[in-house]
Design a protein around this motif. Structure first.
Motif, short mmCIF file in Angstrom:
data_model
loop_
_atom_site.label_atom_id
_atom_site.label_comp_id
_atom_site.label_asym_id
_atom_site.label_seq_id
_atom_site.Cartn_x
_atom_site.Cartn_y
_atom_site.Cartn_z
N SER A 52 3.29 -25.55 -3.29
CA SER A 52 2.44 -26.63 -3.81
C SER A 52 0.98 -26.41 -3.41
O SER A 52 0.07 -26.67 -4.20
N TRP A 53 0.77 -25.94 -2.20
CA TRP A 53 -0.60 -25.62 -1.76
C TRP A 53 -1.21 -24.54 -2.66
O TRP A 53 -2.35 -24.68 -3.11
N HIS A 54 -0.44 -23.50 -2.91
CA HIS A 54 -0.98 -22.38 -3.69
C HIS A 54 -1.30 -22.82 -5.12
O HIS A 54 -2.29 -22.37 -5.71
N LEU A 55 -0.50 -23.71 -5.66
CA LEU A 55 -0.77 -24.23 -7.01
C LEU A 55 -2.04 -25.07 -7.03
O LEU A 55 -2.83 -25.00 -7.99
N ALA A 56 -2.24 -25.88 -5.99
CA ALA A 56 -3.45 -26.71 -5.92
C ALA A 56 -4.69 -25.82 -5.89
O ALA A 56 -5.71 -26.11 -6.54
N LEU A 57 -4.59 -24.72 -5.16
CA LEU A 57 -5.70 -23.76 -5.11
C LEU A 57 -5.89 -23.09 -6.47
O LEU A 57 -7.00 -22.96 -6.99
N ALA A 58 -4.79 -22.65 -7.08
CA ALA A 58 -4.86 -21.94 -8.36
C ALA A 58 -5.40 -22.83 -9.48
O ALA A 58 -6.14 -22.36 -10.35
N ALA A 59 -5.05 -24.11 -9.46
CA ALA A 59 -5.54 -25.03 -10.50
C ALA A 59 -7.06 -25.07 -10.48
O ALA A 59 -7.71 -25.13 -11.53
N ARG A 60 -7.64 -25.03 -9.29
CA ARG A 60 -9.10 -25.06 -9.16
C ARG A 60 -9.69 -23.72 -9.62
O ARG A 60 -10.65 -23.69 -10.39
N VAL A 61 -9.10 -22.64 -9.18
CA VAL A 61 -9.62 -21.31 -9.54
C VAL A 61 -9.53 -21.07 -11.05
O VAL A 61 -10.43 -20.48 -11.65
N PHE A 62 -8.45 -21.54 -11.67
CA PHE A 62 -8.23 -21.32 -13.11
C PHE A 62 -8.72 -22.49 -13.97
O PHE A 62 -8.41 -22.56 -15.17
N ALA A 63 -9.47 -23.42 -13.37
CA ALA A 63 -9.89 -24.65 -14.06
C ALA A 63 -10.53 -24.39 -15.42
O ALA A 63 -10.33 -25.13 -16.38
#
Lengths: 208, 208
Positions: A52-63
């Motif tokens: 879940s942490w990695h997805l939260a980070l990825a959502a921002r990077v891939f925004a």
């Protein structure tokens, strides 16, 4: 259930804070729910909390690959809580139709118990956000789901097929998941298609 | 360093997406950086990635205890990335003054390398947010730091003193950390004081 420390802080609504602490302590269990896929280095299975942490980070990077106007803060909020129901319901392997049948019911019962640990107003809003994620009716929910589906594909590709190889997953089964990615993000969907084509060339996917 | 799959997606800036994927794959390593404190059930040490997830969740749950006007989305964003530098710098035990001396330099070098994997605009904004967290000059950074300090106290209390007992941490050492919590949130600071008083009564803290 782990009970919060029986201490009273001055100037704080004790009952409300205790409910919030109970939820935080309970959700610590997400760190012990294991997923099927491995870490990118193949050393061990991933757990739901770090996922879940990695997805939260990825959502921002891939925004930038979300449709215009998508509220990324809301996407991150969804991703942080999207797997909490698995504390009771367990991780459901998305390529196992037998498990998937009972998944929805098990997850709903889990949501009934776990979100209700929070004070009522927070329980309601948290539950609503989780329902929004599950229903995929908004751009935010679809983008969150796209990120959730893309991450294990990256992990599988980088571990020589990972769960695809171990469980004999076919190209057509993966294609279903690619569709979900494309529904949330055209660009990430296009990347997922290319990744799956490459995975097939490498023999990571079964015929079918 | 794990290189992203060599695939080209149509309609996507390949170089930019590859940089973003490289960052996502690299940050998978945060799941293998272990902290001193244990999970709340005492079963094993916590890793930085799952810790960061739990803080992102806690920041939302405890949002009402932040000073009025605090941007909680920004707090969550900070917490998601606050420990990424530990991929290179390692976890620094906050009660070890020897480690703390070199911590800042090691973390800066890590930030130079890891955030720079992102496309330049994202590298810059991500680095700035991490610097803001470290400097504690804004309400968002102070609240994020408060959440970061409170979480291991909860874990320690719930594992019969945990790292406090194992490392002979004194009450005055913990009091320093409580001050940081109070600076970010009056209510959580007040709770932390009560928790530490209780921990002392139970003999979890050394004299000093």
């Amino acid at each position: 259930m782990t009970e919060p420390a029986p201490v009273f802080a001055s100037g704080v609504d004790h009952e409300r804070l205790t409910s919030q602490l109970r939820f935080i302590l309970e959700t610590d269990k997400l760190k012990r729910i294991l997923r099927r896929n491995m870490l990118v280095d193949g050393s061990r299975r991933e757990n739901d909390a770090e996922h879940s942490w990695h997805l939260a980070l990825a959502a921002r990077v891939f925004a930038e690959y979300a449709p215009a106007g998508t509220d990324i803060d809301r996407v991150v909020e969804m991703l942080v809580l999207h797997d909490i129901v698995e504390i009771d319901a367990g991780d459901t392997f998305i390529y196992d139709p037998g498990q998937a049948d009972s998944q929805s019911e098990r997850e709903r019962a889990a949501a009934d118990r776990i979100f209700a640990l929070l004070p009522e107003d927070q329980a309601r809003s948290t539950r609503a956000l989780w329902e929004e994620f599950e229903a995929r009716g908004t751009a935010e929910a679809r983008f969150a789901k796209a990120i959730d589906r893309l991450a294990p594909m990256l992990a599988n590709w980088h571990t020589e097929g990972g769960t695809w190889v171990r469980h004999g997953v076919t190209r057509s089964q993966v294609a279903e998941k690619v569709k979900i990615i494309a529904e949330g993000s055209e660009a990430l969907g296009s990347y997922a298609v290319a990744l799956i084509e490459d995975a097939e060339r490498r023999g990571y996917l079964a015929v079918g």
